[in-house]
Design an enzyme around this catalytic site. Structure first.
Site, PDB file in Angstrom:
ATOM      1  N   LYS A  19       0.827  -1.206   0.000  1.00  8.52           N
ATOM      2  CA  LYS A  19       0.000   0.000   0.000  1.00  8.52           C
ATOM      3  C   LYS A  19       0.864   1.261   0.000  1.00  8.52           C
ATOM      4  O   LYS A  19       0.617   2.203  -0.758  1.00  8.52           O
ATOM      5  CB  LYS A  19      -0.921  -0.006   1.214  1.00  8.52           C
ATOM      6  N   ALA A  61      -0.217   0.626   6.618  1.00 13.02           N
ATOM      7  CA  ALA A  61      -0.611  -0.180   7.774  1.00 13.02           C
ATOM      8  C   ALA A  61      -1.535  -1.301   7.329  1.00 13.02           C
ATOM      9  O   ALA A  61      -2.262  -1.177   6.347  1.00 13.02           O
ATOM     10  CB  ALA A  61      -1.308   0.688   8.824  1.00 13.02           C
ATOM     11  N   ASP A  62      -1.478  -2.398   8.063  1.00 15.59           N
ATOM     12  CA  ASP A  62      -2.407  -3.495   7.814  1.00 15.59           C
ATOM     13  C   ASP A  62      -2.562  -4.299   9.101  1.00 15.59           C
ATOM     14  O   ASP A  62      -1.695  -4.254   9.975  1.00 15.59           O
ATOM     15  CB  ASP A  62      -1.931  -4.398   6.684  1.00 15.59           C
ATOM     16  N   GLN A  63      -3.662  -5.031   9.162  1.00 13.27           N
ATOM     17  CA  GLN A  63      -3.966  -5.776  10.382  1.00 13.27           C
ATOM     18  C   GLN A  63      -4.586  -7.121  10.033  1.00 13.27           C
ATOM     19  O   GLN A  63      -5.481  -7.198   9.188  1.00 13.27           O
ATOM     20  CB  GLN A  63      -4.929  -4.962  11.241  1.00 13.27           C
TER      21      GLN A  63
END
Length: 204
Positions: free
Chosen positions: A64, A80-82
């Site tokens: 991203k 960011a990622d989760q």
């Protein structure tokens, strides 16, 4: 209080409302740009390659950030990622309320981890990364409670991994939470602020 240097520009490569709200509440000036990434395809390939959840969350965050940074190489881009992991199962955002119900029933009475990755990209270079792993234990709520919760929250739950919003009624689903609250919302704020001071974007 003006703690932020005028340059470089700060960009959040995410349309997440909670992430943006955390940055805004901390007084940061930033832009938001959403990068198109086929997350399902990336996850399938990563699992086939044997990557763990932290590696996959970092990979998605970097993809991203790279997409945005390639268009604005002078900016500092936050990616960011989760991923939600429960007993080796990875959970994605539910497609609809019915799937949200199935996810919550699978998580009921169990402890899960929100593997939350964040990084900063400048041009072609990743200059910082961090992974937080808060853990959350859901209580053994009744199906009647669950049905009422789903009726109130509705399709808003399809925007959240785990089908809950801890900043709202989702708090009633839990018995115990360990770890950084901001990381649970998708953006480990204190580690990011520490890096931004070290980088020179923030003063004080």
């Amino acid at each position: 209080m003006n703690l932020q240097a005028p340059a470089p520009r700060l960009i959040l490569a995410s349309g997440s409302i909670p992430r943006g709200a955390l940055l805004a509440a901390a007084g940061l000036t930033f832009e938001t740009r959403v990068a198109a990434v086929d997350e399902a395809e990336v996850k399938r390939g990563a699992r086939a390659a044997g990557l763990d959840a932290a590696a996959v969350a970092l990979l998605l965050a970097r993809l991203k950030a790279e997409r945005v940074a390639s268009k604005v190489p002078d900016a500092l881009v936050i990616g960011a990622d989760q991923l939600l992991v429960c007993e080796d199962r990875w959970f994605d955002k539910p497609a609809d309320v019915s799937e949200a119900r199935r996810h919550l029933l699978a998580l009921r009475g169990r402890t899960h981890t929100l593997v939350t990755a964040i990084l900063c990209q400048r041009g072609a270079n990743m200059v910082w990364q961090h992974v937080a792993r808060p853990t959350l234990t859901m209580r053994a709520f009744s199906e009647a409670f669950l049905d009422e919760y789903l009726a109130i929250e509705g399709t808003a739950l399809t925007a959240t991994v785990g089908a809950y919003r801890l900043e709202g009624l989702g708090a009633h689903l839990f018995d115990r939470i360990t770890g950084d609250h901001a990381a649970i919302l998708g953006l480990p704020l204190l580690p990011l602020l520490r890096f931004l001071r070290e980088f020179g974007l923030l003063t004080g």
